[in-house]
Design a protein around this motif. Structure first.
Motif, PDB file in Angstrom:
ATOM      1  N   LEU A  98       0.840  -1.195   0.000  1.00 45.39           N
ATOM      2  CA  LEU A  98       0.000   0.000   0.000  1.00 45.39           C
ATOM      3  C   LEU A  98       0.877   1.248   0.000  1.00 45.39           C
ATOM      4  N   GLU A  99       0.386   2.273  -0.630  1.00 44.94           N
ATOM      5  CA  GLU A  99       1.039   3.573  -0.561  1.00 44.94           C
ATOM      6  C   GLU A  99       0.772   4.113   0.843  1.00 44.94           C
ATOM      7  N   PRO A 100       1.810   4.524   1.578  1.00 48.60           N
ATOM      8  CA  PRO A 100       1.588   4.992   2.947  1.00 48.60           C
ATOM      9  C   PRO A 100       0.604   6.158   3.025  1.00 48.60           C
ATOM     10  N   THR A 101      -0.367   6.025   3.904  1.00 52.72           N
ATOM     11  CA  THR A 101      -1.292   7.103   4.227  1.00 52.72           C
ATOM     12  C   THR A 101      -0.930   7.553   5.637  1.00 52.72           C
ATOM     13  N   LEU A 102      -0.222   8.656   5.737  1.00 53.92           N
ATOM     14  CA  LEU A 102       0.268   9.114   7.036  1.00 53.92           C
ATOM     15  C   LEU A 102      -0.876   9.674   7.870  1.00 53.92           C
ATOM     16  N   GLN A 103      -0.861   9.333   9.161  1.00 50.77           N
ATOM     17  CA  GLN A 103      -1.876   9.806  10.102  1.00 50.77           C
ATOM     18  C   GLN A 103      -1.189  10.438  11.297  1.00 50.77           C
ATOM     19  N   THR A 104      -1.911  11.297  11.979  1.00 50.63           N
ATOM     20  CA  THR A 104      -1.439  11.854  13.244  1.00 50.63           C
ATOM     21  C   THR A 104      -2.592  11.814  14.228  1.00 50.63           C
ATOM     22  N   HIS A 105      -2.271  11.676  15.484  1.00 54.14           N
ATOM     23  CA  HIS A 105      -3.249  11.770  16.563  1.00 54.14           C
ATOM     24  C   HIS A 105      -2.487  11.960  17.858  1.00 54.14           C
ATOM     25  N   GLU A 106      -3.189  12.343  18.882  1.00 56.80           N
ATOM     26  CA  GLU A 106      -2.556  12.577  20.164  1.00 56.80           C
ATOM     27  C   GLU A 106      -2.138  11.258  20.779  1.00 56.80           C
ATOM     28  N   GLY A 107      -0.992  11.238  21.426  1.00 56.83           N
ATOM     29  CA  GLY A 107      -0.585  10.049  22.147  1.00 56.83           C
ATOM     30  C   GLY A 107       0.850   9.657  21.882  1.00 56.83           C
ATOM     31  N   PHE A 108       1.186   8.485  22.377  1.00 54.56           N
ATOM     32  CA  PHE A 108       2.520   7.928  22.239  1.00 54.56           C
ATOM     33  C   PHE A 108       2.355   6.444  22.034  1.00 54.56           C
ATOM     34  N   GLU A 109       3.129   5.852  21.144  1.00 51.56           N
ATOM     35  CA  GLU A 109       2.954   4.448  20.811  1.00 51.56           C
ATOM     36  C   GLU A 109       4.265   3.688  20.935  1.00 51.56           C
ATOM     37  N   TRP A 110       4.158   2.472  21.474  1.00 46.94           N
ATOM     38  CA  TRP A 110       5.273   1.535  21.532  1.00 46.94           C
ATOM     39  C   TRP A 110       4.787   0.280  20.847  1.00 46.94           C
ATOM     40  N   LEU A 111       5.629  -0.325  20.000  1.00 51.06           N
ATOM     41  CA  LEU A 111       5.209  -1.542  19.317  1.00 51.06           C
ATOM     42  C   LEU A 111       6.339  -2.553  19.285  1.00 51.06           C
ATOM     43  N   TYR A 112       5.946  -3.828  19.188  1.00 46.44           N
ATOM     44  CA  TYR A 112       6.881  -4.947  19.127  1.00 46.44           C
ATOM     45  C   TYR A 112       6.385  -5.890  18.045  1.00 46.44           C
ATOM     46  N   VAL A 113       7.229  -6.222  17.078  1.00 42.65           N
ATOM     47  CA  VAL A 113       6.839  -7.091  15.972  1.00 42.65           C
ATOM     48  C   VAL A 113       6.951  -8.552  16.416  1.00 42.65           C
ATOM     49  N   LEU A 114       5.808  -9.258  16.377  1.00 46.05           N
ATOM     50  CA  LEU A 114       5.780 -10.676  16.734  1.00 46.05           C
ATOM     51  C   LEU A 114       6.097 -11.551  15.521  1.00 46.05           C
ATOM     52  N   ASN A 115       5.419 -11.292  14.414  1.00 42.92           N
ATOM     53  CA  ASN A 115       5.579 -12.072  13.187  1.00 42.92           C
ATOM     54  C   ASN A 115       5.455 -11.155  11.988  1.00 42.92           C
ATOM     55  N   GLY A 116       6.111 -11.532  10.897  1.00 40.39           N
ATOM     56  CA  GLY A 116       6.041 -10.747   9.672  1.00 40.39           C
ATOM     57  C   GLY A 116       7.056  -9.617   9.678  1.00 40.39           C
ATOM     58  N   ARG A 117       7.002  -8.814   8.638  1.00 38.31           N
ATOM     59  CA  ARG A 117       7.916  -7.676   8.501  1.00 38.31           C
ATOM     60  C   ARG A 117       7.079  -6.403   8.393  1.00 38.31           C
ATOM     61  N   LEU A 118       7.281  -5.517   9.347  1.00 38.07           N
ATOM     62  CA  LEU A 118       6.499  -4.282   9.450  1.00 38.07           C
ATOM     63  C   LEU A 118       7.186  -3.152   8.699  1.00 38.07           C
ATOM     64  N   ARG A 119       6.403  -2.425   7.906  1.00 39.83           N
ATOM     65  CA  ARG A 119       6.876  -1.164   7.338  1.00 39.83           C
ATOM     66  C   ARG A 119       6.363  -0.064   8.246  1.00 39.83           C
ATOM     67  N   LEU A 120       7.287   0.672   8.843  1.00 41.39           N
ATOM     68  CA  LEU A 120       6.949   1.767   9.756  1.00 41.39           C
ATOM     69  C   LEU A 120       7.494   3.057   9.169  1.00 41.39           C
ATOM     70  N   VAL A 121       6.586   3.985   8.888  1.00 38.00           N
ATOM     71  CA  VAL A 121       6.973   5.311   8.419  1.00 38.00           C
ATOM     72  C   VAL A 121       6.623   6.284   9.540  1.00 38.00           C
ATOM     73  N   VAL A 122       7.632   7.013  10.020  1.00 38.91           N
ATOM     74  CA  VAL A 122       7.424   8.043  11.039  1.00 38.91           C
ATOM     75  C   VAL A 122       8.149   9.286  10.558  1.00 38.91           C
ATOM     76  N   GLY A 123       7.367  10.332  10.264  1.00 41.35           N
ATOM     77  CA  GLY A 123       7.964  11.546   9.719  1.00 41.35           C
ATOM     78  C   GLY A 123       8.635  11.222   8.398  1.00 41.35           C
ATOM     79  N   ASP A 124       9.919  11.533   8.274  1.00 39.07           N
ATOM     80  CA  ASP A 124      10.636  11.256   7.026  1.00 39.07           C
ATOM     81  C   ASP A 124      11.428   9.949   7.072  1.00 39.07           C
ATOM     82  N   ARG A 125      11.254   9.170   8.127  1.00 36.78           N
ATOM     83  CA  ARG A 125      11.941   7.869   8.263  1.00 36.78           C
ATOM     84  C   ARG A 125      11.045   6.753   7.758  1.00 36.78           C
ATOM     85  N   ASP A 126      11.569   5.878   6.905  1.00 34.83           N
ATOM     86  CA  ASP A 126      10.850   4.735   6.358  1.00 34.83           C
ATOM     87  C   ASP A 126      11.651   3.492   6.745  1.00 34.83           C
ATOM     88  N   LEU A 127      11.117   2.714   7.704  1.00 29.48           N
ATOM     89  CA  LEU A 127      11.859   1.595   8.280  1.00 29.48           C
ATOM     90  C   LEU A 127      11.159   0.267   8.037  1.00 29.48           C
TER      91      LEU A 127
END
Length: 193
Positions: free
Chosen positions: A117-146
């Motif tokens: 999918l073409e990234p659809t960037l979102q914003t909202h109030e809060g703070f998020e922590w994540l841990y990948v259990l299975n698969g490969r996650l594409r994480l885009v935060v600001g100008d970083r694409d990981l």
């Protein structure tokens, strides 16, 4: 009214507000669906109005949750946990915590995609922590694409534009902790002995 009943009623408002916001519903939409005025719903969520059965029944129907969940009644008898998945933005969120407000824990499933999918960037109030259990996650935060493989974790301020998706088209399973602005969950390295 005894203190225990007052304590239960005091948390109904914040629980209702968190549920409405988690579902992305406005007070106006909720008023139209339930027949309860926006001002009454607002006062109920802020604790300025006490919850009554007459107010809670249409809310329970609208949110499709048991009345016990709205008031935080303790489960009796059956020790099993009954998780109710939430489907949003093509993803599945399984709540792992039941406390309104504060940090919330979810298992998140991102379905397989035939093409990324073409990234659809979102914003909202809060703070998020994540841990990948299975698969490969594409994480885009600001100008970083990981790309995060299983076993990697990330944390970020959700007021930054961000996107979570599958990196290679496969299913991705994550554990997510989502907290109020300023609440951070940290992974600390093990100390060497």
């Amino acid at each position: 009214m005894d203190r225990e009943t007052e304590d239960v009623l005091d948390v109904v408002g914040p629980r209702l507000r968190a549920l409405r916001r988690d579902r992305g519903i406005t007070l106006a939409d909720l008023a139209a669906t339930t027949g309860v005025s926006e001002s009454t719903l607002s006062r109920l969520e802020s604790g300025q109005r006490r919850a009554t059965l007459e107010l809670l029944l249409p809310l329970a129907r609208t949110y499709d949750v048991p009345l016990d969940d709205l008031v935080g009644a303790p489960r009796t008898g059956d020790p099993r946990i009954h998780l109710k998945p939430i489907h949003r933005h093509g993803m599945t969120f399984i709540p792992l915590s039941r406390r309104p407000g504060g940090t919330q824990a979810f298992k998140m499933l991102i379905p397989a995609q035939p093409k990324p999918l073409e990234p659809t960037l979102q914003t909202h109030e809060g703070f998020e922590w994540l841990y990948v259990l299975n698969g490969r996650l594409r994480l885009v935060v600001g100008d970083r694409d990981l790309t995060l493989p299983p076993g990697e974790a990330a944390e970020f301020d959700t007021s930054l534009p961000h996107f979570l998706g599958t990196a290679d088209g496969g299913v991705v399973e994550l554990l997510i902790l989502f907290g109020l602005q300023g609440v951070r969950s940290h992974v600390r390295p093990a100390t060497k002995s």
